[in-house]
Design an enzyme around this catalytic site. Structure first.
Site, short mmCIF file in Angstrom:
data_model
loop_
_atom_site.label_atom_id
_atom_site.label_comp_id
_atom_site.label_asym_id
_atom_site.label_seq_id
_atom_site.Cartn_x
_atom_site.Cartn_y
_atom_site.Cartn_z
N LYS A 97 47.06 6.98 31.04
CA LYS A 97 47.96 6.48 29.99
C LYS A 97 47.19 6.19 28.71
O LYS A 97 47.60 6.60 27.62
CB LYS A 97 48.69 5.23 30.50
CG LYS A 97 49.69 4.66 29.53
CD LYS A 97 50.80 3.92 30.26
CE LYS A 97 50.39 2.53 30.71
NZ LYS A 97 50.25 1.58 29.57
N ARG A 147 45.97 8.05 23.08
CA ARG A 147 44.93 8.32 22.07
C ARG A 147 44.88 9.80 21.71
O ARG A 147 44.67 10.15 20.55
CB ARG A 147 43.57 7.83 22.60
CG ARG A 147 43.47 6.30 22.58
CD ARG A 147 42.37 5.79 23.48
NE ARG A 147 42.17 4.35 23.36
CZ ARG A 147 42.94 3.41 23.93
NH1 ARG A 147 44.02 3.77 24.64
NH2 ARG A 147 42.67 2.13 23.78
N ARG A 170 55.20 -10.60 23.24
CA ARG A 170 53.74 -10.62 23.45
C ARG A 170 53.00 -10.97 22.17
O ARG A 170 53.46 -10.66 21.07
CB ARG A 170 53.29 -9.26 24.01
CG ARG A 170 53.90 -9.00 25.39
CD ARG A 170 53.56 -7.62 25.92
NE ARG A 170 52.14 -7.48 26.19
CZ ARG A 170 51.58 -6.35 26.60
NH1 ARG A 170 52.33 -5.27 26.78
NH2 ARG A 170 50.30 -6.30 26.83
N SER A 196 39.46 -6.67 24.72
CA SER A 196 40.72 -5.91 24.65
C SER A 196 40.51 -4.60 23.91
O SER A 196 40.11 -4.59 22.74
CB SER A 196 41.78 -6.74 23.93
OG SER A 196 42.79 -5.89 23.40
N ASP A 224 44.40 -3.93 34.80
CA ASP A 224 45.75 -3.45 35.11
C ASP A 224 45.99 -3.30 36.61
O ASP A 224 47.12 -3.12 37.05
CB ASP A 224 46.01 -2.11 34.42
CG ASP A 224 46.09 -2.25 32.90
OD1 ASP A 224 46.38 -3.36 32.41
OD2 ASP A 224 45.86 -1.25 32.20
N LYS A 250 50.55 -9.84 29.63
CA LYS A 250 50.82 -8.41 29.85
C LYS A 250 52.34 -8.18 29.81
O LYS A 250 53.07 -9.01 29.29
CB LYS A 250 50.21 -7.97 31.19
CG LYS A 250 48.67 -8.00 31.19
CD LYS A 250 48.10 -6.97 30.24
CE LYS A 250 46.58 -7.02 30.20
NZ LYS A 250 46.04 -6.18 29.12
N ARG A 290 53.88 -2.11 36.90
CA ARG A 290 52.79 -2.27 37.87
C ARG A 290 53.19 -3.19 39.02
O ARG A 290 52.70 -3.06 40.14
CB ARG A 290 51.52 -2.73 37.19
CG ARG A 290 51.06 -1.73 36.12
CD ARG A 290 49.58 -1.67 35.89
NE ARG A 290 49.31 -0.93 34.66
CZ ARG A 290 49.15 0.40 34.58
NH1 ARG A 290 49.22 1.13 35.67
NH2 ARG A 290 48.91 0.99 33.42
C1 S3P Z 1 45.00 -0.53 27.08
C2 S3P Z 1 44.26 -1.68 27.07
C3 S3P Z 1 44.49 -2.82 27.96
C4 S3P Z 1 45.38 -2.44 29.14
C5 S3P Z 1 46.56 -1.62 28.72
C6 S3P Z 1 46.09 -0.33 28.05
C7 S3P Z 1 44.67 0.56 26.13
O1 S3P Z 1 45.13 -3.86 27.24
O2 S3P Z 1 45.82 -3.60 29.82
O3 S3P Z 1 47.35 -1.28 29.84
O4 S3P Z 1 45.12 1.71 26.33
O5 S3P Z 1 43.95 0.28 25.16
P1 S3P Z 1 44.28 -4.90 26.34
O6 S3P Z 1 43.63 -4.15 25.25
O7 S3P Z 1 45.29 -5.88 25.81
O8 S3P Z 1 43.30 -5.53 27.27
#
Ligand code: S3P
Length: 430
Positions: A20, A25, A120, A165, A316, A343, A389
Protein backbone atom coordinates in the site's frame (compact mmCIF):
# COMPACT_ATOMS: atom_id res chain seq x y z
CA UNK A 1 -21.56 -9.82 8.48
CA UNK A 2 -19.31 -12.82 8.00
CA UNK A 3 -19.43 -16.12 9.91
CA UNK A 4 -16.32 -18.26 10.37
CA UNK A 5 -15.38 -21.43 12.20
CA UNK A 6 -11.91 -22.91 12.72
CA UNK A 7 -10.79 -25.20 9.87
CA UNK A 8 -8.89 -28.48 10.45
CA UNK A 9 -5.99 -27.45 8.21
CA UNK A 10 -4.51 -24.40 6.51
CA UNK A 11 -2.44 -25.06 3.39
CA UNK A 12 -1.42 -23.09 0.37
CA UNK A 13 0.39 -20.27 -1.28
CA UNK A 14 -0.85 -16.68 -1.46
CA UNK A 15 0.34 -13.82 -3.64
CA UNK A 16 -0.56 -10.92 -1.41
CA UNK A 17 -1.62 -7.65 -3.10
CA UNK A 18 0.84 -4.86 -3.82
CA UNK A 19 2.31 -2.86 -0.98
CA UNK A 20 0.00 0.00 0.00
CA UNK A 21 2.73 2.50 0.92
CA UNK A 22 4.65 1.84 -2.30
CA UNK A 23 1.48 1.96 -4.44
CA UNK A 24 0.56 5.45 -3.14
CA UNK A 25 4.09 6.69 -3.71
CA UNK A 26 4.51 5.12 -7.16
CA UNK A 27 1.51 6.99 -8.54
CA UNK A 28 2.00 10.21 -6.59
CA UNK A 29 5.69 10.65 -7.39
CA UNK A 30 5.28 9.68 -11.05
CA UNK A 31 2.48 12.24 -11.34
CA UNK A 32 5.08 14.98 -10.75
CA UNK A 33 7.78 13.33 -12.88
CA UNK A 34 9.07 14.56 -16.24
CA UNK A 35 7.69 11.75 -18.43
CA UNK A 36 5.53 8.64 -18.32
CA UNK A 37 5.77 5.50 -16.21
CA UNK A 38 4.20 2.05 -16.08
CA UNK A 39 3.35 0.62 -12.68
CA UNK A 40 2.43 -3.03 -12.28
CA UNK A 41 1.35 -4.87 -9.15
CA UNK A 42 -0.49 -1.71 -8.01
CA UNK A 43 -2.76 -2.27 -5.01
CA UNK A 44 -6.25 -1.94 -6.46
CA UNK A 45 -8.02 -1.10 -3.19
CA UNK A 46 -9.92 1.84 -1.72
CA UNK A 47 -6.93 3.68 -0.20
CA UNK A 48 -4.71 3.86 -3.31
CA UNK A 49 -7.83 4.58 -5.36
CA UNK A 50 -8.30 7.71 -3.23
CA UNK A 51 -4.81 8.81 -4.28
CA UNK A 52 -5.66 8.14 -7.95
CA UNK A 53 -8.89 10.16 -7.74
CA UNK A 54 -7.13 13.13 -6.10
CA UNK A 55 -4.35 13.12 -8.70
CA UNK A 56 -6.87 13.02 -11.54
CA UNK A 57 -8.63 16.01 -9.97
CA UNK A 58 -5.23 17.76 -10.05
CA UNK A 59 -5.07 17.24 -13.82
CA UNK A 60 -2.98 14.07 -14.00
CA UNK A 61 -3.83 11.56 -16.73
CA UNK A 62 -3.73 8.00 -15.40
CA UNK A 63 -4.77 4.88 -17.31
CA UNK A 64 -5.80 2.21 -14.86
CA UNK A 65 -6.51 -1.42 -15.69
CA UNK A 66 -6.66 -3.54 -12.56
CA UNK A 67 -3.14 -3.77 -11.19
CA UNK A 68 -1.46 -1.99 -14.10
CA UNK A 69 -1.27 1.76 -14.44
CA UNK A 70 0.21 4.25 -16.86
CA UNK A 71 0.89 7.63 -15.30
CA UNK A 72 1.52 10.66 -17.50
CA UNK A 73 3.76 12.83 -15.35
CA UNK A 74 3.19 16.60 -15.39
CA UNK A 75 6.44 17.71 -13.79
CA UNK A 76 6.87 19.51 -10.47
CA UNK A 77 4.95 22.58 -11.70
CA UNK A 78 2.35 20.95 -13.93
CA UNK A 79 -0.49 20.14 -11.51
CA UNK A 80 -3.69 22.23 -11.86
CA UNK A 81 -5.91 23.83 -9.26
CA UNK A 82 -8.64 21.28 -8.48
CA UNK A 83 -12.24 22.35 -9.17
CA UNK A 84 -13.50 20.77 -5.95
CA UNK A 85 -12.45 19.54 -2.53
CA UNK A 86 -10.04 16.55 -2.72
CA UNK A 87 -11.52 13.51 -0.95
CA UNK A 88 -8.84 11.25 0.58
CA UNK A 89 -11.43 8.75 1.88
CA UNK A 90 -9.98 6.66 4.72
CA UNK A 91 -6.37 7.22 3.66
CA UNK A 92 -4.02 9.12 5.96
CA UNK A 93 -1.14 8.58 3.55
CA UNK A 94 -3.08 10.29 0.72
CA UNK A 95 -4.00 13.28 2.84
CA UNK A 96 -0.63 13.83 4.50
CA UNK A 97 1.59 13.28 1.46
CA UNK A 98 -0.65 15.49 -0.69
CA UNK A 99 -0.65 18.21 2.00
CA UNK A 100 3.15 18.32 1.74
CA UNK A 101 3.16 18.36 -2.05
CA UNK A 102 0.35 20.90 -2.46
CA UNK A 103 1.80 23.35 0.10
CA UNK A 104 4.47 24.33 -2.42
CA UNK A 105 2.21 24.57 -5.51
CA UNK A 106 0.88 27.84 -6.95
CA UNK A 107 -2.81 27.20 -6.31
CA UNK A 108 -5.48 26.66 -3.67
CA UNK A 109 -6.68 23.21 -2.61
CA UNK A 110 -8.72 21.59 0.15
CA UNK A 111 -8.12 18.07 1.49
CA UNK A 112 -10.72 16.09 3.39
CA UNK A 113 -11.70 12.48 4.12
CA UNK A 114 -14.18 10.17 5.81
CA UNK A 115 -15.29 10.40 9.47
CA UNK A 116 -12.25 8.44 10.63
CA UNK A 117 -9.72 10.52 8.70
CA UNK A 118 -11.33 13.82 9.74
CA UNK A 119 -10.93 12.80 13.38
CA UNK A 120 -7.17 12.08 13.09
CA UNK A 121 -4.50 14.61 14.16
CA UNK A 122 -2.88 16.75 11.46
CA UNK A 123 -0.88 19.23 13.57
CA UNK A 124 2.02 16.79 13.21
CA UNK A 125 2.33 17.85 9.53
CA UNK A 126 0.73 21.29 9.62
CA UNK A 127 3.11 22.73 12.23
CA UNK A 128 6.40 21.79 10.52
CA UNK A 129 5.00 22.69 7.08
CA UNK A 130 3.99 26.13 8.40
CA UNK A 131 7.53 26.57 9.75
CA UNK A 132 8.80 26.03 6.17
CA UNK A 133 6.43 28.76 4.92
CA UNK A 134 3.25 26.80 4.13
CA UNK A 135 -0.15 28.48 4.44
CA UNK A 136 -2.49 25.83 5.78
CA UNK A 137 -5.64 26.16 7.82
CA UNK A 138 -8.14 23.67 9.11
CA UNK A 139 -10.47 22.86 11.98
CA UNK A 140 -8.93 23.12 15.46
CA UNK A 141 -6.25 25.50 14.18
CA UNK A 142 -5.19 23.08 11.47
CA UNK A 143 -5.19 19.90 13.58
CA UNK A 144 -8.18 18.37 11.80
CA UNK A 145 -9.22 18.06 8.15
CA UNK A 146 -10.62 19.57 6.04
CA UNK A 147 -7.29 21.30 5.47
CA UNK A 148 -7.28 24.37 3.22
CA UNK A 149 -3.94 24.99 1.51
CA UNK A 150 -2.98 28.26 -0.16
CA UNK A 151 0.07 27.15 -2.16
CA UNK A 152 3.16 29.31 -1.61
CA UNK A 153 6.93 29.45 -2.09
CA UNK A 154 8.40 27.27 0.64
CA UNK A 155 11.84 27.55 2.15
CA UNK A 156 14.18 24.82 3.17
CA UNK A 157 15.10 24.44 6.78
CA UNK A 158 15.76 21.98 9.52
CA UNK A 159 13.34 19.89 11.54
CA UNK A 160 13.66 17.07 14.08
CA UNK A 161 10.80 14.57 13.88
CA UNK A 162 9.34 13.87 17.33
CA UNK A 163 7.43 10.78 16.06
CA UNK A 164 8.71 7.95 13.81
CA UNK A 165 6.14 8.60 11.09
CA UNK A 166 6.75 8.04 7.38
CA UNK A 167 3.75 10.21 6.59
CA UNK A 168 5.27 13.23 8.36
CA UNK A 169 8.72 12.55 6.91
CA UNK A 170 7.31 12.13 3.39
CA UNK A 171 5.08 15.23 3.59
CA UNK A 172 8.12 17.34 4.48
CA UNK A 173 10.37 15.82 1.81
CA UNK A 174 7.70 16.36 -0.87
CA UNK A 175 7.15 19.97 0.22
CA UNK A 176 10.86 20.63 -0.27
CA UNK A 177 10.88 19.56 -3.95
CA UNK A 178 9.74 23.10 -4.90
CA UNK A 179 11.44 24.95 -2.01
CA UNK A 180 14.17 27.54 -2.47
CA UNK A 181 16.67 25.77 -0.20
CA UNK A 182 17.56 22.33 1.17
CA UNK A 183 15.69 20.52 3.95
CA UNK A 184 17.47 18.67 6.75
CA UNK A 185 15.53 16.15 8.84
CA UNK A 186 16.74 14.63 12.12
CA UNK A 187 15.13 12.98 15.14
CA UNK A 188 12.86 9.97 14.45
CA UNK A 189 13.66 9.43 10.77
CA UNK A 190 13.66 5.65 11.31
CA UNK A 191 10.19 5.00 9.84
CA UNK A 192 9.60 3.15 6.54
CA UNK A 193 11.92 4.56 3.87
CA UNK A 194 10.00 3.97 0.62
CA UNK A 195 9.86 7.71 -0.11
CA UNK A 196 13.64 8.04 0.17
CA UNK A 197 14.26 4.99 -2.03
CA UNK A 198 11.85 6.10 -4.73
CA UNK A 199 12.90 9.76 -4.84
CA UNK A 200 16.54 8.66 -5.09
CA UNK A 201 15.63 6.36 -8.00
CA UNK A 202 14.02 9.42 -9.65
CA UNK A 203 17.29 11.32 -9.50
CA UNK A 204 16.49 13.55 -6.53
CA UNK A 205 19.50 14.56 -4.44
CA UNK A 206 18.52 13.01 -1.11
CA UNK A 207 21.02 11.39 1.24
CA UNK A 208 22.01 10.78 4.84
CA UNK A 209 24.55 13.39 5.92
CA UNK A 210 25.98 12.93 9.42
CA UNK A 211 22.88 11.01 10.50
CA UNK A 212 20.43 13.57 9.06
CA UNK A 213 18.31 13.16 5.96
CA UNK A 214 19.04 16.03 3.56
CA UNK A 215 17.09 16.83 0.37
CA UNK A 216 18.24 19.42 -2.16
CA UNK A 217 15.43 20.73 -4.41
CA UNK A 218 16.22 19.80 -8.02
CA UNK A 219 17.91 22.67 -9.86
CA UNK A 220 17.29 21.23 -13.33
CA UNK A 221 13.82 20.66 -14.84
CA UNK A 222 14.61 17.08 -16.01
CA UNK A 223 13.97 15.94 -12.42
CA UNK A 224 12.26 13.97 -11.08
CA UNK A 225 12.69 11.23 -13.71
CA UNK A 226 9.73 8.87 -14.09
CA UNK A 227 10.28 5.36 -12.67
CA UNK A 228 8.49 2.31 -13.99
CA UNK A 229 8.23 -0.43 -11.38
CA UNK A 230 6.54 -3.58 -10.14
CA UNK A 231 5.12 -3.01 -6.67
CA UNK A 232 6.17 -5.87 -4.35
CA UNK A 233 3.63 -7.62 -2.08
CA UNK A 234 2.61 -5.89 1.12
CA UNK A 235 4.26 -7.36 4.26
CA UNK A 236 1.47 -5.80 6.36
CA UNK A 237 -1.01 -7.96 4.40
CA UNK A 238 1.22 -11.07 4.38
CA UNK A 239 1.50 -10.79 8.18
CA UNK A 240 -2.08 -12.07 8.55
CA UNK A 241 -1.13 -15.36 6.90
CA UNK A 242 2.15 -15.60 8.84
CA UNK A 243 0.28 -15.37 12.12
CA UNK A 244 -2.50 -17.70 10.92
CA UNK A 245 0.04 -20.39 9.98
CA UNK A 246 2.06 -19.99 13.18
CA UNK A 247 -0.93 -20.29 15.56
CA UNK A 248 -2.99 -22.93 13.73
CA UNK A 249 -2.16 -26.53 14.81
CA UNK A 250 -2.00 -27.93 11.25
CA UNK A 251 -0.73 -25.27 8.85
CA UNK A 252 1.82 -24.48 6.20
CA UNK A 253 1.40 -21.26 4.24
CA UNK A 254 3.68 -19.50 1.76
CA UNK A 255 3.37 -15.84 0.79
CA UNK A 256 5.19 -14.96 -2.43
CA UNK A 257 6.85 -11.74 -3.69
CA UNK A 258 6.69 -9.94 -0.35
CA UNK A 259 8.55 -6.68 0.24
CA UNK A 260 11.30 -7.42 2.79
CA UNK A 261 12.50 -3.85 3.28
CA UNK A 262 14.12 -3.88 6.76
CA UNK A 263 11.95 -0.93 7.87
CA UNK A 264 8.93 -3.24 7.39
CA UNK A 265 10.03 -6.66 8.67
CA UNK A 266 9.60 -6.19 12.43
CA UNK A 267 6.75 -8.74 12.42
CA UNK A 268 9.03 -11.49 11.10
CA UNK A 269 11.58 -10.67 13.82
CA UNK A 270 8.92 -10.78 16.54
CA UNK A 271 7.35 -14.03 15.29
CA UNK A 272 10.82 -15.58 15.15
CA UNK A 273 11.49 -14.43 18.73
CA UNK A 274 8.14 -16.02 19.73
CA UNK A 275 9.34 -19.34 18.29
CA UNK A 276 7.64 -19.37 14.88
CA UNK A 277 9.00 -21.67 12.18
CA UNK A 278 9.76 -19.28 9.33
CA UNK A 279 11.68 -19.85 6.12
CA UNK A 280 12.56 -17.07 3.69
CA UNK A 281 13.50 -18.10 0.16
CA UNK A 282 14.02 -16.64 -3.28
CA UNK A 283 15.46 -13.38 -1.94
CA UNK A 284 15.94 -10.81 -4.70
CA UNK A 285 15.63 -7.11 -5.51
CA UNK A 286 12.67 -5.63 -7.33
CA UNK A 287 12.71 -1.93 -8.12
CA UNK A 288 14.66 -0.46 -5.28
CA UNK A 289 13.26 -2.89 -2.70
CA UNK A 290 14.33 -6.30 -1.32
CA UNK A 291 11.71 -9.02 -1.98
CA UNK A 292 11.29 -12.72 -1.10
CA UNK A 293 8.91 -15.61 -0.43
CA UNK A 294 8.05 -16.48 3.16
CA UNK A 295 6.83 -19.87 4.43
CA UNK A 296 5.43 -20.29 7.95
CA UNK A 297 4.44 -23.57 9.62
CA UNK A 298 2.46 -24.43 12.79
CA UNK A 299 4.58 -23.39 15.72
CA UNK A 300 4.29 -23.32 19.50
CA UNK A 301 4.56 -19.60 20.25
CA UNK A 302 5.70 -18.02 23.51
CA UNK A 303 5.07 -14.49 24.78
CA UNK A 304 7.51 -11.67 24.12
CA UNK A 305 8.14 -7.95 24.52
CA UNK A 306 7.45 -5.61 21.60
CA UNK A 307 8.71 -2.05 22.10
CA UNK A 308 11.29 0.62 21.26
CA UNK A 309 12.84 0.67 17.78
CA UNK A 310 10.76 -2.37 16.76
CA UNK A 311 7.49 -0.41 16.87
CA UNK A 312 7.76 1.61 13.62
CA UNK A 313 8.89 -1.60 11.86
CA UNK A 314 5.58 -3.36 12.64
CA UNK A 315 3.11 -0.64 13.64
CA UNK A 316 0.34 -1.75 11.25
CA UNK A 317 0.66 -5.42 12.25
CA UNK A 318 0.04 -4.97 15.98
CA UNK A 319 -3.64 -6.01 15.80
CA UNK A 320 -2.70 -9.40 14.33
CA UNK A 321 0.37 -9.73 16.58
CA UNK A 322 -2.06 -9.32 19.50
CA UNK A 323 -3.92 -12.38 18.16
CA UNK A 324 -0.63 -14.32 18.11
CA UNK A 325 0.13 -13.17 21.66
CA UNK A 326 -3.34 -14.15 22.93
CA UNK A 327 -2.74 -17.77 21.90
CA UNK A 328 0.96 -17.89 22.86
CA UNK A 329 2.34 -19.42 26.05
CA UNK A 330 3.13 -16.65 28.55
CA UNK A 331 2.70 -12.91 28.70
CA UNK A 332 3.33 -10.41 25.88
CA UNK A 333 3.92 -6.74 26.60
CA UNK A 334 3.49 -4.15 23.82
CA UNK A 335 4.82 -0.67 24.74
CA UNK A 336 5.95 2.59 23.07
CA UNK A 337 3.06 2.21 20.62
CA UNK A 338 0.92 5.25 21.55
CA UNK A 339 0.61 5.92 17.79
CA UNK A 340 -1.94 3.08 17.70
CA UNK A 341 -4.42 5.45 19.35
CA UNK A 342 -4.49 7.71 16.26
CA UNK A 343 -4.71 5.14 13.47
CA UNK A 344 -7.93 4.40 11.51
CA UNK A 345 -9.44 3.63 14.94
CA UNK A 346 -7.94 3.73 18.44
CA UNK A 347 -6.34 0.34 17.87
CA UNK A 348 -5.42 -0.17 21.53
CA UNK A 349 -9.03 0.25 22.68
CA UNK A 350 -10.53 -1.67 19.79
CA UNK A 351 -8.13 -4.64 19.92
CA UNK A 352 -8.63 -4.96 23.70
CA UNK A 353 -12.41 -4.81 23.34
CA UNK A 354 -12.81 -7.16 20.37
CA UNK A 355 -10.20 -9.79 21.32
CA UNK A 356 -11.49 -9.53 24.89
CA UNK A 357 -14.93 -10.55 23.57
CA UNK A 358 -13.28 -13.68 22.14
CA UNK A 359 -11.90 -14.62 25.57
CA UNK A 360 -8.40 -13.09 25.41
CA UNK A 361 -7.05 -11.71 28.69
CA UNK A 362 -5.76 -8.38 27.54
CA UNK A 363 -5.28 -5.05 29.33
CA UNK A 364 -4.81 -1.65 27.70
CA UNK A 365 -1.98 0.65 28.78
CA UNK A 366 -1.38 4.27 27.74
CA UNK A 367 0.99 3.24 24.94
CA UNK A 368 0.26 -0.43 24.30
CA UNK A 369 -1.25 -3.51 25.91
CA UNK A 370 -0.45 -6.48 28.11
CA UNK A 371 -1.69 -9.84 26.86
CA UNK A 372 -1.74 -12.75 29.31
CA UNK A 373 -1.49 -15.45 26.63
CA UNK A 374 -2.23 -19.13 26.93
CA UNK A 375 -5.93 -18.52 26.51
CA UNK A 376 -8.23 -20.48 24.25
CA UNK A 377 -10.10 -18.07 22.01
CA UNK A 378 -13.83 -18.67 21.60
CA UNK A 379 -16.13 -17.61 18.81
CA UNK A 380 -18.11 -14.44 19.51
CA UNK A 381 -19.94 -11.53 17.91
CA UNK A 382 -17.20 -9.04 17.04
CA UNK A 383 -16.96 -5.84 15.00
CA UNK A 384 -14.17 -4.27 12.93
CA UNK A 385 -15.72 -0.84 13.57
CA UNK A 386 -14.75 -0.05 9.99
CA UNK A 387 -11.03 -0.64 10.58
CA UNK A 388 -9.58 -2.86 7.81
CA UNK A 389 -6.75 -4.30 9.90
CA UNK A 390 -9.12 -5.14 12.74
CA UNK A 391 -11.46 -6.99 10.37
CA UNK A 392 -8.55 -9.14 9.14
CA UNK A 393 -7.04 -9.71 12.59
CA UNK A 394 -10.45 -10.92 13.84
CA UNK A 395 -10.67 -13.22 10.80
CA UNK A 396 -7.34 -14.80 11.82
CA UNK A 397 -8.48 -15.15 15.44
CA UNK A 398 -11.59 -16.97 14.16
CA UNK A 399 -9.34 -19.60 12.50
CA UNK A 400 -8.30 -20.92 15.93
CA UNK A 401 -11.39 -20.07 18.00
CA UNK A 402 -13.73 -22.64 19.53
CA UNK A 403 -17.14 -22.30 17.87
CA UNK A 404 -18.45 -19.72 15.42
CA UNK A 405 -17.24 -16.12 15.10
CA UNK A 406 -19.49 -13.48 13.51
CA UNK A 407 -17.53 -10.50 12.17
CA UNK A 408 -19.54 -7.33 11.63
CA UNK A 409 -18.26 -4.77 9.11
CA UNK A 410 -16.07 -7.42 7.51
CA UNK A 411 -16.16 -5.45 4.23
CA UNK A 412 -13.66 -2.96 5.74
CA UNK A 413 -10.96 -5.16 4.11
CA UNK A 414 -11.71 -3.22 0.88
CA UNK A 415 -9.42 -0.45 2.16
CA UNK A 416 -6.20 -2.45 1.76
CA UNK A 417 -6.94 -6.08 0.81
CA UNK A 418 -10.20 -6.62 -1.13
CA UNK A 419 -9.44 -10.33 -1.81
CA UNK A 420 -8.73 -11.12 1.85
CA UNK A 421 -11.79 -13.32 2.55
CA UNK A 422 -11.37 -15.11 -0.78
CA UNK A 423 -7.71 -15.83 0.06
CA UNK A 424 -8.69 -17.06 3.52
CA UNK A 425 -11.15 -19.54 2.03
CA UNK A 426 -8.56 -20.74 -0.50
CA UNK A 427 -6.25 -21.79 2.36
CA UNK A 428 -9.05 -23.59 4.16
CA UNK A 429 -10.26 -25.55 1.15
CA UNK A 430 -6.85 -26.48 -0.29
C1 S3P B 1 2.34 4.83 6.13
C2 S3P B 1 2.92 5.18 7.32
C3 S3P B 1 2.45 4.71 8.63
C4 S3P B 1 1.49 3.53 8.51
C5 S3P B 1 0.48 3.74 7.41
C6 S3P B 1 1.18 3.92 6.08
C7 S3P B 1 2.91 5.36 4.87
O1 S3P B 1 1.77 5.77 9.28
O2 S3P B 1 0.83 3.29 9.74
O3 S3P B 1 -0.38 2.62 7.33
O4 S3P B 1 2.59 4.83 3.78
O5 S3P B 1 3.69 6.32 4.94
P1 S3P B 1 2.57 6.91 10.11
O6 S3P B 1 3.42 7.65 9.17
O7 S3P B 1 1.51 7.79 10.70
O8 S3P B 1 3.35 6.17 11.14
Amino acid sequence: MLRLTAPKRLRGSITVPGDKSISHRAVLFNAIAEGNARISGFLDAADPRSTLACLRALGVRIEHEGETLRVYGRGLRGLCEPADVLDCGNSGTTLRLLAGLLSGQRFFSVLTGDDSLRSRPQRRIVEPLRALGAQIDGREDGDRAPLAIRGSQLHGGSYDLPIASAQIKSALLLSCLTADGPLSLGGRIDSRDHTERMLQAMGIDLALEAGRLVLYPPAHPVFPYPVSLTVPGDPSSAAFWWVAAAIHPDAEVTTTDVCLNPTRTGTLDVLQAMGAQIEIHNRRNEGNEPVGDVTVRSSGLRGTRIDGALIPRLIDEIPVLAVAAATAYGETVIADAGELRVKETDRIAVVVEQLGAMGATIEPTADGMIIAGGGELRGADVDSLGDHRLAMALGIAALVAEGETAIHNAQAVEVSYPAFWEHLHSLVEA
